[in-house]
Design an enzyme around this catalytic site. Structure first.
Site, PDB file in Angstrom:
ATOM      1  N   SER A 126      -1.059  84.734  79.965  1.00  0.00           N
ATOM      2  CA  SER A 126      -0.103  85.187  78.960  1.00  0.00           C
ATOM      3  C   SER A 126      -0.122  86.708  78.851  1.00  0.00           C
ATOM      4  O   SER A 126       0.163  87.406  79.825  1.00  0.00           O
ATOM      5  CB  SER A 126      -0.387  84.484  77.631  1.00  0.00           C
TER       6      SER A 126
ATOM      7  N   ASP B 176       7.661  76.198  77.862  1.00  0.00           N
ATOM      8  CA  ASP B 176       7.079  77.501  77.579  1.00  0.00           C
ATOM      9  C   ASP B 176       8.168  78.557  77.678  1.00  0.00           C
ATOM     10  O   ASP B 176       8.820  78.666  78.717  1.00  0.00           O
ATOM     11  CB  ASP B 176       5.970  77.790  78.602  1.00  0.00           C
TER      12      ASP B 176
ATOM     13  N   HIS C 108       2.898  76.256  76.507  1.00  0.00           N
ATOM     14  CA  HIS C 108       2.171  77.515  76.619  1.00  0.00           C
ATOM     15  C   HIS C 108       0.746  77.343  76.079  1.00  0.00           C
ATOM     16  O   HIS C 108       0.510  76.549  75.173  1.00  0.00           O
ATOM     17  CB  HIS C 108       2.898  78.598  75.819  1.00  0.00           C
TER      18      HIS C 108
END
Length: 310
Positions: A149, A246, A276
């Site tokens: 991320s 996501d 996610h």
């Protein structure tokens, strides 16, 4: 494919808890709320050696944690996710333990300074200094850079810096649902940026970006948005992990495509029933464990000289 039942259960538990969304909280309160997931994740596997230490940077010392399996064949520097604001060494401890065991590599996780107290580019500079330090300390073995991320964003930018600033040489870059741009208009943001099947929302991504960028114009800087870099050639081979549910899905897909077009080998794993953050939420999600094990196997194959899957 439908959302995995384990993801559905987690989202329902969060909804039933009545916890406010992150964008309604201060950074300090958001960190505390995010840390409640640590207990759900639980412990990772035992390793011969796990130790906390510190890494010197141009701004001072930053905390780090070293995970050492038997006879490590390489070193992985891991940059944790959390929107540049939340998460830390503990939130990713179980995942890093699993990665060290599955890859046969030493994993070093760093606790870079976080926004908004330390906005762009301060977290990036910490990660860059850590990469150079780890390269100096473990230059006798292959060096791998990875992150998830926001950490995937930082890893991608540091890989570009390593190419442009004369090293350290990277054997691989591992980008797990990386944030590669901040436009937030790609289809995955519209499809999975809100609603009951979403763990990370557009409003939360905007909140994270507002914390990270004291200057809104910095959002388009290639050192903040590596997808906007003019040249992605001559970078380390990439392992990219994406999840279907996501909003960052298309950031990862677009970066993988740009890397391929630039001649960079890419191994891409897409988890079409996951949300996610699943990669770091090991133990909660079987698919998280599987994904970490897969990346570990990819690392072993790369170190052995086996061809990577496209």
């Amino acid at each position: 494919m439908p959302l995995h039942p384990q993801a559905t259960a987690l989202l329902a538990m969060i909804e039933d808890s009545g916890a406010p969304p992150l964008y309604e909280l201060s950074a300090v309160d958001a960190r505390a709320q995010a840390a409640t997931l640590n207990e759900l994740v639980g412990a990772g596997p035992e390793l011969p050696r796990v130790e906390d230490f510190s890494i010197p940077t141009t701004a001072g010392q930053i905390a780090a944690r070293r995970y050492v399996p038997d006879d490590p064949a390489a070193t992985v520097l891991w940059l944790h996710g959390g929107g540049w604001v939340i998460c830390d060494l503990d939130s990713h401890d179980a995942m890093c333990r699993m990665l060290a065991r599955s890859s046969g590599a030493r994993v070093i996780a760093v606790d870079y300074r976080r926004a908004p107290e330390h906005p762009f580019p301060e977290p990036l500079e910490d990660c860059w200094d850590a990469l150079r330090w780890v390269g100096d300390q473990h230059g006798d073995q292959p060096l791998i850079l990875g992150g998830d991320s926001a950490g995937g964003n930082l890893a991608a930018v540091c890989a570009l810096r390593a190419r442009d600033r004369g090293g350290p040489d990277l054997a691989l870059q591992i980008l797990v649902y990386p944030a590669t741009d901040h436009e937030m208009t790609r289809p995955s943001y519209l499809e999975h940026g809100s609603g009951p099947e979403t763990f990370l929302t557009i409003r939360e991504m905007e909140w994270f970006a507002n914390q990270y960028f004291a200057d809104p114009e910095a959002r388009t800087n290639p050192e903040a948005a590596p997808l906007r870099a003019e040249d992605l050639s001559r970078l380390a081979p990439a392992i990219i992990v994406t999840a279907e549910y996501d909003p960052l899905r298309d950031d990862g897909l677009a970066y993988a495509e740009r890397l391929r077009e630039a001649g960079v080998p890419v191994t891409h794993h897409h988890y079409d029933d996951m949300i996610h953050a699943f990669f770091s939420l090991v133990n909660i999600f079987d698919r998280g464990n599987q994904a970490v094990e897969q990346v570990g196997a990819d690392i072993r194959a790369a170190l052995a000289g086996s061809p990577a899957a496209a």
